[in-house]
Motif scaffolding. Structure first.
Motif, PDB file in Angstrom:
ATOM      1  N   UNK A 116       0.754  -1.425   0.057  1.00 14.68           N
ATOM      2  CA  UNK A 116      -0.111  -0.051   0.085  1.00 14.68           C
ATOM      3  C   UNK A 116       0.861   1.377   0.087  1.00 14.68           C
ATOM      4  N   UNK A 117       1.862   1.483   0.776  1.00 14.76           N
ATOM      5  CA  UNK A 117       2.904   2.337   0.942  1.00 14.76           C
ATOM      6  C   UNK A 117       3.481   2.671  -0.389  1.00 14.76           C
ATOM      7  N   UNK A 118       4.058   1.579  -1.070  1.00 13.66           N
ATOM      8  CA  UNK A 118       4.585   1.864  -2.412  1.00 13.66           C
ATOM      9  C   UNK A 118       3.631   2.304  -3.440  1.00 13.66           C
ATOM     10  N   UNK A 140      -6.180   4.319  -5.449  1.00 13.38           N
ATOM     11  CA  UNK A 140      -7.267   3.500  -5.464  1.00 13.38           C
ATOM     12  C   UNK A 140      -6.870   2.165  -4.939  1.00 13.38           C
ATOM     13  N   UNK A 141      -5.838   1.416  -5.557  1.00  9.42           N
ATOM     14  CA  UNK A 141      -5.349   0.208  -5.323  1.00  9.42           C
ATOM     15  C   UNK A 141      -4.558   0.428  -3.929  1.00  9.42           C
ATOM     16  N   UNK A 142      -3.900   1.403  -3.506  1.00 10.94           N
ATOM     17  CA  UNK A 142      -3.393   1.637  -2.175  1.00 10.94           C
ATOM     18  C   UNK A 142      -4.428   1.521  -1.134  1.00 10.94           C
ATOM     19  N   UNK A 143      -5.467   1.929  -1.578  1.00 12.90           N
ATOM     20  CA  UNK A 143      -6.518   2.153  -0.499  1.00 12.90           C
ATOM     21  C   UNK A 143      -7.358   0.898  -0.280  1.00 12.90           C
ATOM     22  N   UNK A 144      -7.187   0.077  -1.110  1.00 18.45           N
ATOM     23  CA  UNK A 144      -7.930  -1.146  -0.976  1.00 18.45           C
ATOM     24  C   UNK A 144      -7.015  -2.084   0.106  1.00 18.45           C
ATOM     25  N   UNK A 145      -5.752  -1.928   0.185  1.00 13.94           N
ATOM     26  CA  UNK A 145      -4.838  -2.448   0.926  1.00 13.94           C
ATOM     27  C   UNK A 145      -4.684  -1.954   2.322  1.00 13.94           C
TER      28      UNK A 145
END
Length: 229
Positions: A116-118, A140-145
């Motif tokens: 998520x951080x990356x 959006x991908x990060x927020x899923x994690x």
């Protein structure tokens, strides 16, 4: 000295941060609190420390305080998982996060946090290049994690640039659920609401922001515009 022996140890990081804070070296304290959160995002003392240092640095250096920060070290996944490995395990054993037993806290969760951080960092780089549409995908991908306040406010900034004002306001609302006094979330939601012609709610957000930061020039300027609207 303790951190030289065990890099990214939570206790030494928190205690050094507290010492820096007492010495009014707020930027160094901020970096240590942030580093501690990378190791374990559930440490409340670090969250509180980051909030205190943010306020102190805003007062000291103004809205551009982040530009004056020393670099925040990137915590490797191995350091994030180490603290959740039971002490019964052999000290030399290196368990890769992805193969950590399901019942063991940390493993996959820590790998998810790092991913998520990356993704958030990739989003930040895309914003710098002006590619807001692609940055939205990364955030959006990060927020899923990992539902993180800063990721929501960053995505809101992109939505504002893309003139997707409803989505921008929604992201700021999500950020404010995590951090009710978040200055960026209040300011960006006020901007979005202004564009949506909801002047009353926009003014309310700016007034909330000014309670935390009475001298925030961008907010004061926006309030003047709203009063003329």
């Amino acid at each position: 000295s303790a951190l030289e022996l065990v890099p990214f140890g939570i206790k030494p990081l928190l205690r050094r941060a507290a010492a820096y804070e007492a010495l009014e070296r707020y930027s160094l304290a901020y970096v240590d609190y942030k580093t501690a959160l990378q190791v374990d995002c559930s440490v409340q003392a670090a969250h509180d420390g980051v909030n205190r240092m943010t306020k102190a640095l805003l007062e000291k250096d103004g809205v551009n305080w982040r530009q004056k920060l020393p670099p925040i070290p990137s915590v490797p996944v191995s350091a994030q998982t180490r603290w959740s490995i039971p002490s019964a395990q052999a000290p030399g054993a290196n368990t890769p996060p992805a193969t950590a037993p399901q019942g063991e806290p940390g493993g996959n969760a820590a790998a998810g946090m790092e991913r998520a951080r990356m993704l958030k960092e990739e989003g930040n780089e895309l914003v710098k290049k002006g590619n807001h549409k692609k940055a939205v995908e990364k955030y959006s991908e990060s927020l899923k994690l990992n539902k993180e306040c800063a990721t929501y406010t960053n995505r809101a900034l992109c939505y504002l640039s893309l003139k997707q004002y409803k989505e921008a306001a929604q992201d700021c609302t999500e950020a404010l659920k995590l951090d009710p006094k978040n200055v960026k979330a209040l300011y960006r939601r006020a901007q979005a609401l202004k564009e949506l012609k909801d002047y009353k709610s926009s003014i309310a957000d700016i007034k909330s922001l000014l309670k935390t930061e009475p001298k925030n020039t961008a907010a004061l300027r926006l309030l003047q515009e709203l009063n003329r609207a």
